[in-house]
Design an enzyme around this catalytic site. Structure first.
Site, PDB file in Angstrom:
ATOM      1  N   SER A 197       0.931  -1.176   0.056  1.00 18.06           N
ATOM      2  CA  SER A 197      -0.086   0.000  -0.224  1.00 18.06           C
ATOM      3  C   SER A 197       0.736   1.252   0.060  1.00 18.06           C
ATOM      4  O   SER A 197       1.683   1.644  -0.905  1.00 18.06           O
ATOM      5  CB  SER A 197      -0.886   0.091   1.142  1.00 18.06           C
TER       6      SER A 197
ATOM      7  N   LYS B 217      -0.757  -4.193  -3.465  1.00 21.36           N
ATOM      8  CA  LYS B 217      -1.948  -3.421  -3.088  1.00 21.36           C
ATOM      9  C   LYS B 217      -2.174  -2.122  -3.391  1.00 21.36           C
ATOM     10  O   LYS B 217      -1.476  -1.239  -3.067  1.00 21.36           O
ATOM     11  CB  LYS B 217      -1.883  -3.562  -1.529  1.00 21.36           C
TER      12      LYS B 217
ATOM     13  N   GLN C  63      -9.272   2.478  -0.082  1.00 23.22           N
ATOM     14  CA  GLN C  63     -10.493   2.174   0.672  1.00 23.22           C
ATOM     15  C   GLN C  63     -11.108   3.605   1.286  1.00 23.22           C
ATOM     16  O   GLN C  63     -10.049   4.230   1.823  1.00 23.22           O
ATOM     17  CB  GLN C  63     -10.156   1.348   1.805  1.00 23.22           C
TER      18      GLN C  63
END
Length: 541
Positions: free
Chosen positions: A301, A326, A330
Protein backbone atom coordinates in the site's frame (compact mmCIF):
# COMPACT_ATOMS: atom_id res chain seq x y z
CA UNK A 1 6.95 -29.62 8.04
CA UNK A 2 7.70 -28.87 4.41
CA UNK A 3 10.93 -27.21 3.33
CA UNK A 4 8.89 -24.25 2.10
CA UNK A 5 7.36 -23.60 5.52
CA UNK A 6 10.54 -24.21 7.52
CA UNK A 7 12.59 -21.72 5.53
CA UNK A 8 9.74 -19.24 5.18
CA UNK A 9 8.61 -19.19 8.81
CA UNK A 10 10.58 -16.21 10.25
CA UNK A 11 9.38 -13.95 7.43
CA UNK A 12 5.79 -15.19 7.16
CA UNK A 13 5.18 -14.41 10.84
CA UNK A 14 5.83 -10.74 10.15
CA UNK A 15 3.81 -10.75 6.95
CA UNK A 16 0.77 -12.42 8.49
CA UNK A 17 0.64 -9.80 11.22
CA UNK A 18 1.30 -6.91 8.88
CA UNK A 19 -1.15 -7.82 6.14
CA UNK A 20 -3.97 -8.54 8.60
CA UNK A 21 -6.15 -5.46 9.09
CA UNK A 22 -3.44 -2.85 8.69
CA UNK A 23 -2.80 -3.36 5.00
CA UNK A 24 -3.43 0.33 4.46
CA UNK A 25 -6.26 2.67 3.59
CA UNK A 26 -7.13 6.30 2.99
CA UNK A 27 -8.79 8.09 5.89
CA UNK A 28 -12.34 9.24 5.23
CA UNK A 29 -12.38 12.86 4.13
CA UNK A 30 -8.73 12.89 3.05
CA UNK A 31 -9.33 11.95 -0.56
CA UNK A 32 -11.42 15.02 -1.38
CA UNK A 33 -14.68 13.13 -1.55
CA UNK A 34 -17.68 14.62 0.21
CA UNK A 35 -18.49 12.97 3.53
CA UNK A 36 -21.05 10.28 2.88
CA UNK A 37 -22.99 7.83 4.99
CA UNK A 38 -23.60 4.16 4.39
CA UNK A 39 -26.82 3.89 2.40
CA UNK A 40 -29.00 1.08 3.76
CA UNK A 41 -31.07 -1.09 1.51
CA UNK A 42 -34.69 0.01 1.49
CA UNK A 43 -37.68 -1.95 2.81
CA UNK A 44 -38.19 -3.47 -0.59
CA UNK A 45 -34.62 -4.77 -0.78
CA UNK A 46 -34.25 -8.54 -0.95
CA UNK A 47 -31.68 -8.62 1.86
CA UNK A 48 -34.02 -6.74 4.18
CA UNK A 49 -36.85 -9.10 3.24
CA UNK A 50 -34.76 -12.19 4.01
CA UNK A 51 -33.66 -10.82 7.39
CA UNK A 52 -37.28 -9.85 8.11
CA UNK A 53 -38.59 -13.36 7.34
CA UNK A 54 -35.89 -14.90 9.54
CA UNK A 55 -36.75 -12.54 12.38
CA UNK A 56 -40.48 -13.24 12.15
CA UNK A 57 -40.69 -16.86 11.04
CA UNK A 58 -37.50 -18.80 11.88
CA UNK A 59 -37.98 -21.79 14.19
CA UNK A 60 -35.47 -20.62 16.82
CA UNK A 61 -34.29 -17.34 18.29
CA UNK A 62 -31.50 -15.73 16.28
CA UNK A 63 -29.02 -12.94 16.97
CA UNK A 64 -30.18 -10.42 14.38
CA UNK A 65 -27.10 -8.24 14.76
CA UNK A 66 -24.72 -11.16 14.28
CA UNK A 67 -26.74 -12.28 11.26
CA UNK A 68 -26.61 -8.80 9.72
CA UNK A 69 -22.87 -8.57 10.34
CA UNK A 70 -22.32 -11.94 8.68
CA UNK A 71 -24.34 -10.80 5.67
CA UNK A 72 -22.31 -7.60 5.37
CA UNK A 73 -19.03 -9.53 5.61
CA UNK A 74 -20.14 -11.97 2.92
CA UNK A 75 -21.30 -9.19 0.57
CA UNK A 76 -18.02 -7.30 0.90
CA UNK A 77 -15.98 -10.48 0.40
CA UNK A 78 -17.53 -10.78 -3.07
CA UNK A 79 -16.08 -7.41 -4.14
CA UNK A 80 -12.31 -7.48 -3.61
CA UNK A 81 -9.80 -8.61 -0.96
CA UNK A 82 -9.61 -5.20 0.72
CA UNK A 83 -13.27 -4.25 1.14
CA UNK A 84 -14.26 -5.58 4.53
CA UNK A 85 -16.21 -5.10 7.74
CA UNK A 86 -14.65 -4.31 11.13
CA UNK A 87 -16.40 -4.96 14.43
CA UNK A 88 -16.41 -2.28 17.11
CA UNK A 89 -13.68 -4.17 18.99
CA UNK A 90 -11.51 -4.44 15.89
CA UNK A 91 -12.02 -0.76 15.13
CA UNK A 92 -10.81 0.16 18.61
CA UNK A 93 -7.55 -1.73 18.07
CA UNK A 94 -7.06 -0.25 14.60
CA UNK A 95 -7.60 3.31 15.84
CA UNK A 96 -4.94 2.80 18.50
CA UNK A 97 -2.48 1.40 15.99
CA UNK A 98 -3.07 4.11 13.41
CA UNK A 99 -3.35 7.14 15.68
CA UNK A 100 -0.05 6.17 17.26
CA UNK A 101 -1.04 5.54 20.87
CA UNK A 102 -3.01 3.29 23.19
CA UNK A 103 -3.78 3.18 26.89
CA UNK A 104 -2.14 0.49 29.00
CA UNK A 105 0.92 -0.32 31.12
CA UNK A 106 3.54 0.20 28.40
CA UNK A 107 5.45 -3.01 27.77
CA UNK A 108 6.54 -5.00 24.74
CA UNK A 109 6.08 -8.70 25.50
CA UNK A 110 6.06 -12.16 24.02
CA UNK A 111 4.89 -15.54 25.31
CA UNK A 112 7.50 -18.28 25.66
CA UNK A 113 7.05 -21.60 27.44
CA UNK A 114 3.50 -20.50 28.34
CA UNK A 115 4.85 -17.51 30.28
CA UNK A 116 4.54 -13.78 29.55
CA UNK A 117 8.01 -12.28 29.22
CA UNK A 118 8.73 -8.56 29.14
CA UNK A 119 10.80 -7.76 26.06
CA UNK A 120 11.21 -4.13 27.08
CA UNK A 121 9.30 -1.50 29.04
CA UNK A 122 8.29 1.24 26.61
CA UNK A 123 10.11 4.53 27.04
CA UNK A 124 8.16 7.04 29.09
CA UNK A 125 5.48 4.51 30.07
CA UNK A 126 4.27 3.61 33.57
CA UNK A 127 6.07 0.24 33.64
CA UNK A 128 9.43 1.87 32.96
CA UNK A 129 8.76 4.46 35.66
CA UNK A 130 8.11 1.73 38.24
CA UNK A 131 11.29 -0.18 37.37
CA UNK A 132 9.91 -3.16 35.45
CA UNK A 133 12.80 -4.67 33.50
CA UNK A 134 13.50 -6.61 30.32
CA UNK A 135 13.40 -10.32 31.06
CA UNK A 136 10.82 -10.01 33.85
CA UNK A 137 8.20 -12.76 33.72
CA UNK A 138 4.58 -11.89 34.51
CA UNK A 139 3.20 -14.69 36.69
CA UNK A 140 -0.05 -13.13 37.95
CA UNK A 141 -2.38 -10.34 36.81
CA UNK A 142 -4.80 -8.96 39.40
CA UNK A 143 -4.03 -11.94 41.68
CA UNK A 144 -5.00 -14.41 38.92
CA UNK A 145 -2.38 -16.92 37.76
CA UNK A 146 -1.51 -16.42 34.07
CA UNK A 147 1.73 -18.43 33.80
CA UNK A 148 1.27 -21.98 32.56
CA UNK A 149 -2.41 -21.45 31.78
CA UNK A 150 -2.28 -21.28 27.99
CA UNK A 151 -2.83 -17.53 27.84
CA UNK A 152 -2.73 -15.99 24.36
CA UNK A 153 -1.39 -12.66 23.12
CA UNK A 154 -4.95 -11.30 22.88
CA UNK A 155 -5.61 -12.53 26.41
CA UNK A 156 -2.60 -10.60 27.73
CA UNK A 157 -3.64 -7.45 25.89
CA UNK A 158 -7.20 -7.73 27.20
CA UNK A 159 -5.95 -7.91 30.80
CA UNK A 160 -3.25 -5.24 30.63
CA UNK A 161 -4.84 -2.61 28.43
CA UNK A 162 -7.43 -0.28 29.87
CA UNK A 163 -8.49 3.34 30.30
CA UNK A 164 -5.91 5.88 31.40
CA UNK A 165 -5.87 6.25 35.20
CA UNK A 166 -7.15 2.76 36.01
CA UNK A 167 -4.90 0.32 37.87
CA UNK A 168 -3.77 -3.24 37.32
CA UNK A 169 -1.66 -5.40 39.63
CA UNK A 170 1.05 -7.62 38.18
CA UNK A 171 3.26 -10.10 40.03
CA UNK A 172 6.64 -10.59 38.42
CA UNK A 173 9.39 -13.21 38.66
CA UNK A 174 12.82 -11.65 38.22
CA UNK A 175 16.09 -13.49 37.81
CA UNK A 176 18.07 -13.52 41.04
CA UNK A 177 15.01 -12.80 43.18
CA UNK A 178 13.43 -15.62 45.18
CA UNK A 179 9.98 -14.08 45.70
CA UNK A 180 7.55 -12.52 43.29
CA UNK A 181 7.62 -8.72 43.01
CA UNK A 182 4.22 -7.01 43.06
CA UNK A 183 3.54 -3.82 41.09
CA UNK A 184 0.38 -1.72 41.13
CA UNK A 185 0.51 -0.01 37.75
CA UNK A 186 -1.62 2.98 36.82
CA UNK A 187 -2.40 2.76 33.13
CA UNK A 188 -1.51 5.70 30.94
CA UNK A 189 -1.44 6.76 27.29
CA UNK A 190 1.38 4.91 25.53
CA UNK A 191 2.83 6.12 22.20
CA UNK A 192 3.19 3.65 19.33
CA UNK A 193 6.20 4.59 17.23
CA UNK A 194 6.32 3.91 13.50
CA UNK A 195 9.94 4.98 12.89
CA UNK A 196 11.87 2.17 14.55
CA UNK A 197 15.38 3.50 14.04
CA UNK A 198 17.38 6.37 12.57
CA UNK A 199 21.18 6.51 12.69
CA UNK A 200 24.33 7.15 10.67
CA UNK A 201 25.83 3.99 9.18
CA UNK A 202 29.07 5.79 8.29
CA UNK A 203 30.14 9.42 7.97
CA UNK A 204 27.95 9.94 4.88
CA UNK A 205 25.13 7.40 4.99
CA UNK A 206 22.02 7.47 7.15
CA UNK A 207 19.49 4.67 7.75
CA UNK A 208 15.82 5.06 8.69
CA UNK A 209 13.44 2.16 9.32
CA UNK A 210 9.68 2.83 9.02
CA UNK A 211 7.47 -0.06 10.19
CA UNK A 212 4.06 1.48 9.30
CA UNK A 213 2.46 4.79 8.33
CA UNK A 214 0.37 6.02 11.25
CA UNK A 215 -0.79 9.53 12.14
CA UNK A 216 2.64 10.51 13.54
CA UNK A 217 4.98 8.94 10.97
CA UNK A 218 5.91 12.12 9.12
CA UNK A 219 6.73 13.93 12.38
CA UNK A 220 8.80 10.95 13.54
CA UNK A 221 10.60 10.88 10.18
CA UNK A 222 11.53 14.56 10.44
CA UNK A 223 12.74 14.05 14.01
CA UNK A 224 14.88 11.12 12.85
CA UNK A 225 16.32 13.19 9.99
CA UNK A 226 17.44 16.11 12.18
CA UNK A 227 20.52 14.44 13.75
CA UNK A 228 21.37 12.87 10.39
CA UNK A 229 21.32 16.29 8.74
CA UNK A 230 23.50 17.64 11.55
CA UNK A 231 25.94 14.79 10.89
CA UNK A 232 26.22 15.78 7.21
CA UNK A 233 24.15 13.03 5.61
CA UNK A 234 24.70 12.60 1.88
CA UNK A 235 23.12 9.17 1.36
CA UNK A 236 19.92 7.73 2.83
CA UNK A 237 18.79 4.11 3.06
CA UNK A 238 15.03 4.08 3.70
CA UNK A 239 13.90 0.64 4.89
CA UNK A 240 10.23 -0.13 4.12
CA UNK A 241 10.48 -3.91 4.36
CA UNK A 242 7.51 -5.54 6.13
CA UNK A 243 5.75 -2.14 6.20
CA UNK A 244 2.05 -2.88 5.52
CA UNK A 245 1.08 0.72 4.73
CA UNK A 246 -1.40 2.86 6.63
CA UNK A 247 -2.18 6.55 6.22
CA UNK A 248 -1.48 7.63 2.65
CA UNK A 249 -1.00 11.30 3.56
CA UNK A 250 1.92 10.47 5.84
CA UNK A 251 3.68 8.68 2.98
CA UNK A 252 2.89 11.60 0.65
CA UNK A 253 4.47 14.11 3.04
CA UNK A 254 7.61 12.00 3.28
CA UNK A 255 7.73 11.72 -0.53
CA UNK A 256 7.58 15.50 -0.70
CA UNK A 257 10.89 15.59 1.20
CA UNK A 258 12.54 13.62 -1.64
CA UNK A 259 10.84 14.90 -4.83
CA UNK A 260 11.47 18.46 -5.98
CA UNK A 261 9.29 21.14 -7.56
CA UNK A 262 5.59 20.47 -8.13
CA UNK A 263 6.05 16.99 -9.59
CA UNK A 264 3.18 14.52 -9.55
CA UNK A 265 3.52 11.97 -6.74
CA UNK A 266 0.51 9.76 -7.56
CA UNK A 267 -3.12 9.95 -8.55
CA UNK A 268 -6.30 8.03 -7.67
CA UNK A 269 -9.25 7.23 -9.91
CA UNK A 270 -12.42 5.12 -9.67
CA UNK A 271 -15.88 4.60 -11.17
CA UNK A 272 -17.47 7.24 -8.92
CA UNK A 273 -14.19 8.84 -7.91
CA UNK A 274 -12.83 11.39 -10.42
CA UNK A 275 -9.10 11.56 -10.93
CA UNK A 276 -7.35 13.30 -8.06
CA UNK A 277 -3.64 14.10 -8.26
CA UNK A 278 -1.18 14.53 -5.39
CA UNK A 279 1.78 16.81 -6.16
CA UNK A 280 4.92 17.84 -4.34
CA UNK A 281 4.31 21.17 -2.60
CA UNK A 282 7.39 22.44 -0.82
CA UNK A 283 11.19 22.24 -0.74
CA UNK A 284 12.25 18.99 0.95
CA UNK A 285 15.03 18.17 3.38
CA UNK A 286 16.53 15.48 1.12
CA UNK A 287 15.84 16.34 -2.50
CA UNK A 288 19.42 15.99 -3.74
CA UNK A 289 21.14 13.26 -1.74
CA UNK A 290 21.61 9.67 -2.88
CA UNK A 291 18.49 7.64 -1.99
CA UNK A 292 17.95 3.88 -1.73
CA UNK A 293 14.60 2.33 -0.75
CA UNK A 294 14.45 -1.25 0.55
CA UNK A 295 11.28 -3.27 -0.10
CA UNK A 296 10.13 -6.87 0.13
CA UNK A 297 6.99 -8.97 -0.29
CA UNK A 298 5.65 -7.51 2.98
CA UNK A 299 5.84 -3.90 1.75
CA UNK A 300 2.27 -2.90 0.88
CA UNK A 301 0.00 0.00 0.00
CA UNK A 302 1.52 3.33 1.12
CA UNK A 303 4.99 1.70 1.14
CA UNK A 304 4.56 0.71 -2.49
CA UNK A 305 3.27 4.16 -3.42
CA UNK A 306 6.40 5.74 -1.95
CA UNK A 307 8.75 3.25 -3.61
CA UNK A 308 6.90 3.46 -6.94
CA UNK A 309 7.10 7.25 -7.04
CA UNK A 310 10.83 7.24 -6.24
CA UNK A 311 11.31 4.69 -9.03
CA UNK A 312 9.13 6.50 -11.58
CA UNK A 313 11.02 9.79 -11.13
CA UNK A 314 14.37 7.95 -11.22
CA UNK A 315 14.99 9.61 -7.87
CA UNK A 316 16.71 6.62 -6.29
CA UNK A 317 17.24 2.90 -6.46
CA UNK A 318 14.72 0.31 -5.22
CA UNK A 319 16.37 -2.81 -3.81
CA UNK A 320 14.98 -6.12 -2.54
CA UNK A 321 12.15 -8.35 -3.79
CA UNK A 322 8.80 -7.56 -5.45
CA UNK A 323 6.40 -5.75 -3.12
CA UNK A 324 2.98 -7.04 -2.05
CA UNK A 325 0.84 -5.50 -4.80
CA UNK A 326 -1.90 -3.53 -3.01
CA UNK A 327 -3.09 -0.60 -5.11
CA UNK A 328 -6.70 -0.17 -4.03
CA UNK A 329 -8.04 2.87 -2.17
CA UNK A 330 -10.47 2.26 0.70
CA UNK A 331 -12.79 4.77 2.28
CA UNK A 332 -14.08 4.09 5.78
CA UNK A 333 -17.76 4.39 6.72
CA UNK A 334 -18.50 4.33 10.45
CA UNK A 335 -21.64 2.78 11.92
CA UNK A 336 -23.44 3.94 15.03
CA UNK A 337 -22.40 0.87 17.06
CA UNK A 338 -18.67 1.62 16.64
CA UNK A 339 -18.14 -0.84 13.79
CA UNK A 340 -17.12 0.26 10.30
CA UNK A 341 -16.92 -0.74 6.67
CA UNK A 342 -13.92 -0.22 4.42
CA UNK A 343 -15.06 0.01 0.81
CA UNK A 344 -12.74 0.15 -2.20
CA UNK A 345 -13.58 3.31 -4.13
CA UNK A 346 -10.58 3.85 -6.42
CA UNK A 347 -7.17 2.65 -7.48
CA UNK A 348 -3.73 4.16 -6.93
CA UNK A 349 -1.60 5.09 -9.95
CA UNK A 350 2.09 6.00 -9.81
CA UNK A 351 3.43 8.96 -11.85
CA UNK A 352 4.16 6.72 -14.85
CA UNK A 353 0.48 5.72 -14.91
CA UNK A 354 0.81 2.17 -13.59
CA UNK A 355 -1.49 0.51 -11.09
CA UNK A 356 0.38 -1.83 -8.78
CA UNK A 357 -2.63 -3.88 -7.61
CA UNK A 358 -2.09 -7.59 -8.22
CA UNK A 359 -4.97 -9.61 -9.76
CA UNK A 360 -7.78 -10.77 -7.49
CA UNK A 361 -10.24 -12.12 -10.06
CA UNK A 362 -9.32 -15.72 -9.20
CA UNK A 363 -10.79 -15.52 -5.70
CA UNK A 364 -9.63 -14.93 -2.15
CA UNK A 365 -7.90 -18.29 -1.78
CA UNK A 366 -5.66 -17.68 -4.78
CA UNK A 367 -5.00 -14.12 -3.58
CA UNK A 368 -4.10 -15.27 -0.08
CA UNK A 369 -1.74 -17.94 -1.39
CA UNK A 370 0.26 -15.46 -3.46
CA UNK A 371 3.16 -15.27 -0.98
CA UNK A 372 3.59 -19.03 -0.86
CA UNK A 373 3.27 -19.23 -4.62
CA UNK A 374 6.13 -16.75 -5.00
CA UNK A 375 8.30 -19.12 -3.00
CA UNK A 376 7.21 -22.18 -4.98
CA UNK A 377 7.71 -20.47 -8.35
CA UNK A 378 11.27 -19.47 -7.48
CA UNK A 379 10.50 -15.75 -7.65
CA UNK A 380 12.12 -15.11 -4.26
CA UNK A 381 15.36 -16.67 -5.48
CA UNK A 382 15.65 -15.46 -9.08
CA UNK A 383 14.62 -12.22 -10.76
CA UNK A 384 14.01 -14.18 -13.97
CA UNK A 385 11.11 -15.96 -12.22
CA UNK A 386 9.15 -12.75 -11.62
CA UNK A 387 6.10 -12.88 -13.89
CA UNK A 388 5.58 -9.57 -15.68
CA UNK A 389 2.64 -8.51 -17.82
CA UNK A 390 4.08 -7.24 -21.11
CA UNK A 391 0.78 -5.49 -21.87
CA UNK A 392 1.28 -3.27 -18.80
CA UNK A 393 4.59 -1.65 -19.71
CA UNK A 394 5.26 1.90 -18.54
CA UNK A 395 8.31 4.15 -18.60
CA UNK A 396 10.03 6.16 -15.90
CA UNK A 397 9.80 9.92 -16.22
CA UNK A 398 13.47 10.85 -16.63
CA UNK A 399 15.48 7.86 -17.89
CA UNK A 400 12.58 6.14 -19.71
CA UNK A 401 13.29 2.78 -18.13
CA UNK A 402 10.67 0.03 -18.42
CA UNK A 403 8.54 -0.60 -15.36
CA UNK A 404 5.50 -2.84 -15.08
CA UNK A 405 2.02 -2.53 -13.64
CA UNK A 406 -0.32 -5.24 -12.47
CA UNK A 407 1.33 -6.57 -9.34
CA UNK A 408 3.62 -4.72 -6.96
CA UNK A 409 6.88 -2.82 -7.42
CA UNK A 410 9.65 -4.81 -9.08
CA UNK A 411 12.96 -3.60 -7.60
CA UNK A 412 15.75 -2.10 -9.68
CA UNK A 413 18.18 -4.42 -7.91
CA UNK A 414 16.86 -7.86 -7.02
CA UNK A 415 18.36 -9.50 -3.92
CA UNK A 416 17.33 -13.16 -3.56
CA UNK A 417 15.65 -14.43 -0.41
CA UNK A 418 18.41 -15.53 1.95
CA UNK A 419 18.01 -19.13 3.20
CA UNK A 420 21.65 -19.69 4.12
CA UNK A 421 21.88 -20.27 7.85
CA UNK A 422 18.10 -20.39 8.35
CA UNK A 423 17.85 -24.16 8.76
CA UNK A 424 15.52 -26.28 10.88
CA UNK A 425 17.55 -25.70 14.05
CA UNK A 426 17.50 -21.91 13.63
CA UNK A 427 13.78 -22.04 12.86
CA UNK A 428 13.08 -23.82 16.16
CA UNK A 429 15.14 -21.25 18.08
CA UNK A 430 13.25 -18.42 16.38
CA UNK A 431 9.78 -19.92 16.81
CA UNK A 432 10.30 -20.61 20.50
CA UNK A 433 11.80 -17.19 21.23
CA UNK A 434 14.91 -18.76 22.77
CA UNK A 435 17.44 -16.33 21.31
CA UNK A 436 15.37 -13.39 22.49
CA UNK A 437 14.79 -14.79 25.98
CA UNK A 438 18.43 -15.84 26.51
CA UNK A 439 19.66 -12.42 25.37
CA UNK A 440 17.39 -10.61 27.82
CA UNK A 441 18.28 -12.95 30.68
CA UNK A 442 21.98 -12.52 29.94
CA UNK A 443 21.70 -8.74 29.79
CA UNK A 444 19.75 -8.62 33.05
CA UNK A 445 22.53 -10.52 34.85
CA UNK A 446 25.46 -8.71 33.17
CA UNK A 447 23.94 -5.25 32.80
CA UNK A 448 26.79 -3.59 34.68
CA UNK A 449 29.26 -4.94 32.09
CA UNK A 450 27.79 -2.49 29.58
CA UNK A 451 29.27 0.40 31.59
CA UNK A 452 32.65 -0.57 30.18
CA UNK A 453 31.57 0.60 26.69
CA UNK A 454 31.74 4.30 25.91
CA UNK A 455 28.94 4.11 23.32
CA UNK A 456 27.25 1.71 20.91
CA UNK A 457 30.12 1.78 18.40
CA UNK A 458 32.53 0.75 21.16
CA UNK A 459 30.20 -2.11 22.13
CA UNK A 460 29.75 -3.20 18.51
CA UNK A 461 33.49 -3.34 17.93
CA UNK A 462 34.37 -5.21 21.12
CA UNK A 463 31.45 -7.43 22.14
CA UNK A 464 31.42 -10.88 20.55
CA UNK A 465 29.05 -13.83 21.00
CA UNK A 466 31.79 -16.43 21.11
CA UNK A 467 33.21 -19.10 23.37
CA UNK A 468 31.63 -19.13 26.80
CA UNK A 469 28.51 -17.17 25.80
CA UNK A 470 27.71 -19.51 22.92
CA UNK A 471 28.35 -22.56 25.10
CA UNK A 472 26.02 -21.11 27.73
CA UNK A 473 23.36 -20.45 25.09
CA UNK A 474 23.47 -23.96 23.64
CA UNK A 475 23.14 -25.42 27.14
CA UNK A 476 20.13 -23.15 27.64
CA UNK A 477 18.63 -24.48 24.39
CA UNK A 478 19.03 -28.07 25.56
CA UNK A 479 17.44 -27.18 28.92
CA UNK A 480 14.42 -25.91 27.00
CA UNK A 481 13.87 -29.21 25.22
CA UNK A 482 15.47 -28.56 21.83
CA UNK A 483 18.20 -30.90 20.64
CA UNK A 484 21.40 -29.18 19.54
CA UNK A 485 22.79 -30.81 16.38
CA UNK A 486 26.28 -32.32 16.53
CA UNK A 487 27.39 -29.90 13.85
CA UNK A 488 26.05 -26.38 13.42
CA UNK A 489 26.81 -24.85 10.03
CA UNK A 490 29.00 -21.71 10.06
CA UNK A 491 26.15 -19.71 8.46
CA UNK A 492 23.63 -20.79 11.12
CA UNK A 493 26.10 -20.08 13.91
CA UNK A 494 26.77 -16.63 12.45
CA UNK A 495 23.03 -15.89 12.31
CA UNK A 496 22.56 -17.01 15.93
CA UNK A 497 25.47 -14.86 17.11
CA UNK A 498 24.16 -11.87 15.19
CA UNK A 499 20.63 -12.21 16.55
CA UNK A 500 21.79 -12.68 20.16
CA UNK A 501 24.02 -9.61 19.97
CA UNK A 502 21.22 -7.55 18.35
CA UNK A 503 18.77 -8.43 21.13
CA UNK A 504 21.34 -7.51 23.79
CA UNK A 505 22.09 -4.21 22.07
CA UNK A 506 18.37 -3.48 21.91
CA UNK A 507 18.16 -3.59 25.71
CA UNK A 508 20.67 -0.77 26.03
CA UNK A 509 20.16 1.34 22.88
CA UNK A 510 16.66 0.33 21.66
CA UNK A 511 16.22 0.31 17.86
CA UNK A 512 19.39 2.30 17.30
CA UNK A 513 21.29 -0.62 18.81
CA UNK A 514 19.19 -3.46 17.44
CA UNK A 515 19.18 -2.56 13.75
CA UNK A 516 22.87 -1.70 13.27
CA UNK A 517 23.79 -5.16 14.54
CA UNK A 518 21.06 -6.93 12.58
CA UNK A 519 22.07 -5.18 9.35
CA UNK A 520 25.56 -6.66 9.58
CA UNK A 521 24.11 -9.97 8.30
CA UNK A 522 21.53 -8.40 5.97
CA UNK A 523 22.14 -9.13 2.27
CA UNK A 524 19.63 -6.49 1.08
CA UNK A 525 21.24 -3.77 3.18
CA UNK A 526 24.70 -4.83 1.98
CA UNK A 527 23.49 -4.49 -1.61
CA UNK A 528 22.25 -0.97 -0.82
CA UNK A 529 25.59 0.02 0.62
CA UNK A 530 27.40 -1.42 -2.40
CA UNK A 531 25.14 0.59 -4.74
CA UNK A 532 25.98 3.76 -2.85
CA UNK A 533 29.68 2.92 -2.90
CA UNK A 534 29.52 2.37 -6.66
CA UNK A 535 27.75 5.72 -7.11
CA UNK A 536 24.78 4.17 -8.90
CA UNK A 537 21.93 5.04 -6.57
CA UNK A 538 20.79 8.30 -8.15
CA UNK A 539 20.27 9.11 -11.81
CA UNK A 540 22.77 6.54 -13.11
CA UNK A 541 20.40 3.60 -13.32
Amino acid sequence: MSNRSSVWQPTIIGISIAIGILVGYVIQGRNNLPATKFVTIGKSGKLDEVLGYIDQKYVEEVDNEALSNAAIEEILSELDPHSYYLSAEEMSSVREEMTGNFEGIGIEFFIVNDTIMVVTPLSGGPSEALGIQSGDKIIMIDDTLVAGTGITNSGVVKRLKGPKGTQVKVSIKRNGKKDLIDYDIKRDKIPIYSVDAGFMVDDQTGYIKISRFNANTYREFREAMEPLEAAGIKNLVLDLRQNPGGYLEEAIKILDEFIDGRKELLYTKGRQHPKFTYNAKRPGVFENGELVVLIDQGSASASEILAGCVQDWDRGKIIGTRSFGKGLVQEQYDFSDGSAMRLTIAKYYTPSGRCIQKPYVFGDEHYDEDMGNRYDSGELFSADSIAVNDSLVYYTKILKRKVYGGGGIIPDVFVPFDTLGYDEFYRKLFQNGLMQQFAYDYYAVHKSDWNAYTDFKDFDAKFLIKGAIMTQFLAYVEDNGIDVPNTISPATESNIENRLKAYMAKQHWNGDGFYPVLLENDAVFKSAMQSLKDGKALGAL
